[in-house]
Scaffold this motif. Sequence first.
Motif, PDB file in Angstrom:
ATOM      1  N   ALA A   1      28.028  67.423  18.710  1.00 27.50           N
ATOM      2  CA  ALA A   1      29.108  66.904  19.550  1.00 27.50           C
ATOM      3  C   ALA A   1      28.674  66.944  21.005  1.00 27.50           C
TER       4      ALA A   1
ATOM      5  N   SER B   1      32.012  63.100  26.119  1.00 20.95           N
ATOM      6  CA  SER B   1      31.875  61.658  26.303  1.00 20.95           C
ATOM      7  C   SER B   1      32.689  61.136  27.478  1.00 20.95           C
TER       8      SER B   1
ATOM      9  N   HIS C   1      33.211  57.978  32.156  1.00 20.47           N
ATOM     10  CA  HIS C   1      32.827  57.828  30.756  1.00 20.47           C
ATOM     11  C   HIS C   1      31.309  57.756  30.613  1.00 20.47           C
TER      12      HIS C   1
ATOM     13  N   THR D   1      32.868  50.026  21.219  1.00 24.94           N
ATOM     14  CA  THR D   1      31.698  50.883  21.423  1.00 24.94           C
ATOM     15  C   THR D   1      30.855  51.009  20.171  1.00 24.94           C
ATOM     16  N   SER D   2      31.473  50.895  18.993  1.00 22.93           N
ATOM     17  CA  SER D   2      30.731  51.034  17.744  1.00 22.93           C
ATOM     18  C   SER D   2      29.712  49.920  17.546  1.00 22.93           C
TER      19      SER D   2
ATOM     20  N   LEU E   1      24.105  58.088  18.350  1.00 24.44           N
ATOM     21  CA  LEU E   1      24.586  58.637  17.078  1.00 24.44           C
ATOM     22  C   LEU E   1      23.429  59.042  16.174  1.00 24.44           C
TER      23      LEU E   1
ATOM     24  N   THR F   1      37.170  63.847  26.855  1.00 22.79           N
ATOM     25  CA  THR F   1      36.991  63.617  25.419  1.00 22.79           C
ATOM     26  C   THR F   1      35.667  64.196  24.942  1.00 22.79           C
TER      27      THR F   1
ATOM     28  N   THR G   1      32.959  63.569  21.707  1.00 19.96           N
ATOM     29  CA  THR G   1      32.557  62.757  20.561  1.00 19.96           C
ATOM     30  C   THR G   1      31.666  63.589  19.658  1.00 19.96           C
ATOM     31  N   CYS G   2      31.789  63.400  18.346  1.00 21.51           N
ATOM     32  CA  CYS G   2      31.025  64.184  17.375  1.00 21.51           C
ATOM     33  C   CYS G   2      30.453  63.266  16.298  1.00 21.51           C
TER      34      CYS G   2
ATOM     35  N   TYR H   1      31.501  59.639  12.537  1.00 25.10           N
ATOM     36  CA  TYR H   1      31.631  59.916  13.965  1.00 25.10           C
ATOM     37  C   TYR H   1      33.076  59.707  14.402  1.00 25.10           C
ATOM     38  N   PHE H   2      33.498  60.520  15.352  1.00 25.27           N
ATOM     39  CA  PHE H   2      34.885  60.483  15.815  1.00 25.27           C
ATOM     40  C   PHE H   2      34.954  61.011  17.240  1.00 25.27           C
ATOM     41  N   ARG H   3      36.104  60.810  17.857  1.00 24.95           N
ATOM     42  CA  ARG H   3      36.314  61.258  19.240  1.00 24.95           C
ATOM     43  C   ARG H   3      37.640  62.000  19.333  1.00 24.95           C
TER      44      ARG H   3
END
Length: 394
Positions: free
Chosen positions: A155, A158, A164, A175-176, A185, A226, A228-229, A323-325
């Motif tokens: 993680a 972000s 950002h 963003t993905s 990632l 935030t 991100t992981c 992945y998530f935030r």
Amino acid sequence: MSTFGQFLRVTTYGESHCPSVGCIVDNFPPGIPVSEEILQPQISRRRPGQSSITTPRNEADIVSIQSGVEGGVTLGTPIAMVVKNQDFRPGDYKGSTMKQYPRPSHADFTYLEKYGVRASSGGGRSSARETIGRVAAGALCEHYLKLAHGIEIVAWVSSVGSIHHISPTAEYPCTSHNPKFLQLLSGVTREDVDKTVVRCPDPEVAAQMEKSIADFRDRQDSIGGTVTCVIRNVPTGLGEPVFSKMEAALAQGMLSIPATKGFEIGSGFAGTEIPGSAHNDMFIRNPAPVSEPKNGFAKPKLSTLTNNSGGIQGGITNGAPIYFRVAFKPPATIGLPQQTVTFAGESDGLLEAKGRHDPCVVPRAVPIVESMAAICIMDALMTQGGRRAAALTL
């Protein structure tokens, strides 16, 4: 409840200003080599007093295994772990104003309404000090996940306020789809993350974030951000539809962390702004060789060309990275005078909070997010492993 998990059960205990905090981990597999030295690095990443932009509270946060491990090997019985509070000062919260007035946006008022008793620190278990037990349990789970399946969890910070790391652009509004984000990632490491005190892997952006946090600290104010992981090498088939989907379990775990206010997975909210033709993850043959099953799980024959789903489809992992935030609000306890009223609602007052608090929680939240991710994945892994083992014996 202070217990999390369905099969792997993690119970945490302790308040911010009591003698110790810790956890009990139940149903952890036997025969796994474990020691305090393996667990300590992650706990040290969470500890206060790491830099000028974190709380000055001085805690060594040394973990001690109390049960469930003998001769450096897990027994299969409950594993208890404890961390002593050394620099606790309940007196910081017993001054005339702190005792009479609830801190705005803190849990002082709601905890009193729920229990009818005030802890010396006001918010009791809502303090981030509680998360030490989670990190100890998460470090234990992560150790197993790495040994048994090669799972990696990383993680990073972000965003801090409006700064950002990777922002949406005209070319990549989602963003993905951004190659820079996708490269992150696939390759970011904890060593990359820990090169800066703010735990953002981009030194230039990290410097801006650090300056922003320091500015809020100097003004006796606070700011959010935030984290991100990414979770790599996750086996397929994890997650329990329909009410314990993998993303639902992760959301519950993340939103149980103090100060969290939002969770998004995969393409997240930005994914709602692109058509299905751009969002669908097309299946392809897995470019990696399909391996023999490892501990009951083999690599799938299929992969996906993109990963807008965030590694989960229908609530079940598909083998792609998850992945998530997670969004964290500004810390509620600040030094600036704030208008409030007494607990009894009898009179107005001006509160200038005392104590030692982070001006921004996200740098220290990074290992907490990683730890909750490890607990969630291991619980799902053991549940699915039990299902497969039972099916093979029929």
